[in-house]
Design an enzyme around this catalytic site. Structure first.
Site, short mmCIF file in Angstrom:
data_model
loop_
_atom_site.label_atom_id
_atom_site.label_comp_id
_atom_site.label_asym_id
_atom_site.label_seq_id
_atom_site.Cartn_x
_atom_site.Cartn_y
_atom_site.Cartn_z
N TYR A 287 7.44 33.24 -4.31
CA TYR A 287 7.99 34.60 -4.39
C TYR A 287 9.08 34.80 -3.35
CZ TYR A 287 5.15 35.92 -0.28
OH TYR A 287 4.60 36.01 0.97
N CYS A 288 9.97 35.77 -3.64
CA CYS A 288 10.94 36.27 -2.66
C CYS A 288 10.67 37.77 -2.54
CB CYS A 288 12.38 35.97 -3.07
SG CYS A 288 12.91 36.71 -4.63
N TYR A 289 11.64 38.56 -2.15
CA TYR A 289 11.36 39.97 -1.91
C TYR A 289 11.09 40.73 -3.20
CZ TYR A 289 11.57 44.75 -0.30
OH TYR A 289 11.26 46.06 -0.04
N TYR B 146 7.48 40.01 -3.53
CA TYR B 146 6.73 40.64 -2.44
C TYR B 146 6.60 42.14 -2.65
CZ TYR B 146 5.77 42.45 2.27
OH TYR B 146 5.24 43.12 3.33
#
Length: 369
Positions: free
Chosen positions: A95-97, A124
């Site tokens: 995952y990223c933001y 996130y």
């Protein structure tokens, strides 16, 4: 064919899935999920440059700059870092933001390298929102039973022994008292909320109608319990553990002295240095409550503590009991009795640890698995 995504956040979190966090280190430090490892696509400086470019020139040029900054040997190094992490923990989610470009690019690069990994849809931000909902619903979803008692009554032990027990101090990584810190830093507010939310999610999944919490103040070290949860705690039934003073002294000897020195030894690896840090921890913890103790009592405790530390270096732990007993009778006990007196109408049972445990089990019909 599109690469796989998942938004089954409950499954991911309840199964303790390993998480590959490709956000920048500064983002990771502000808050992350349990079992996550930071292997960034962009480091802090690269992220800053791309962000400025996005604001000035738009998305496409920002993407092109990102590819320029992370190319060649740097790109290969990032991929190698991911592959190394996946080798240790193969069932990762990524995952990223926001679950957007950074995680999509990372997922595609890994796919090209021959490794497929599931991407967390929404990233996130979406998963944190999901956990925040668990906190918001916690006061209406469950009934609460609180475990109270004077310091050293093994309240935390009882909570841990119950299937529906939720250990707030473990989530905070702090024991909630003036001497409650550990040898390493406690969890951030965000990390505390994530761990607590997952515990609540697990209780909901098990269909527990009630949860058991330790009676805490609003703050546990530097983190604070969510307002809705704390408000309900203040009016919930309270079970009070009663224990002999000497037994409580010995309990604190174990927690504050034996266990804490072992923590510093594990962190340092050098026994002499560990004892110095351990001594500083005790003296600094006492110093923090100097005003509340008053100068006379603080000086008395400080003298007992320093004498005990000196004896401890010679292998004698018994002198610690003098300052621990005084700490209980002159500080902790009067303070907690005063707080308890204000909530006497919520007390539903008093007894030793075993009888309190049996009372809770009888009134919730839940036993430890």
């Amino acid at each position: 064919m599109p690469l796989e995504q998942s938004q089954d956040y409950s499954h991911i979190l309840l199964n303790n899935a390993a998480l590959l966090d490709v956000r920048a280190p500064v983002e990771f430090q502000q808050g992350a999920f349990p079992n996550s490892t930071n292997c960034p696509l962009l480091n802090d400086d690269e992220r800053h440059q791309v962000g400025l470019c996005y604001k000035t020139h738009g998305q496409q040029q920002a993407i092109e700059l990102g590819h320029q900054l992370v190319s060649g040997a740097i790109k290969q190094q990032r991929i190698d870092n991911w592959l190394q992490q996946l080798q240790h923990q193969p069932n990762n989610y990524l995952y990223c933001y926001r679950g957007g470009l950074r995680s999509a690019i990372s997922q595609q690069w890994l796919h090209t390298a021959g490794v497929d990994i599931v991407r967390v849809k929404g990233g996130y931000k979406a998963m944190r929102h999901f956990l925040s909902q668990q906190l918001q619903q916690a006061d209406s979803r469950f009934d609460y039973i609180l475990v109270g008692g004077l310091t050293g009554c093994r309240k935390t032990t009882l909570v841990a022994e119950l299937a529906q027990g939720i250990d707030l101090e473990a989530a905070a990584y702090h024991r909630g008292s003036s001497f409650g810190a550990h040898a390493t830093a406690q969890n951030s507010q965000i990390d505390f909320e994530h761990i607590l939310a997952i515990d609540l999610l697990r209780a909901a999944k098990a269909s527990y109608p009630s949860i058991v919490l330790e009676d805490e103040g609003r703050f546990i070290g530097s983190v604070d319990i969510p307002k809705n949860i704390f408000a309900k705690m203040r009016t919930s039934p309270l079970v009070v553990i009663e224990r002999d003073l000497q037994e409580r002294v010995l309990q604190l000897l174990k927690e504050y002295v034996i266990n804490m020195l072992a923590e510093y030894q594990a962190v340092c690896g050098d026994e002499e240095r560990a004892f110095v840090l351990f001594s500083q921890y005790l003296l600094a913890s006492l110093q923090r409550i100097c005003k509340r103790l008053g100068q006379r009592r603080w000086q008395q405790l400080d003298g007992f503590m320093r004498a005990a530390l000196q004896a401890h270096q010679g292998g004698d732990l018994a002198p610690h009991e003098a300052w621990l007993k005084l700490l209980l009778t002159e500080y902790y006990d009067p303070m907690y009795r005063s707080q308890l007196d204000k909530r006497k109408d919520t007390i539903v049972f008093r007894g030793d640890l075993l009888s309190c445990k049996q009372y809770i089990q009888q009134h919730t019909n839940i036993n430890k698995d």
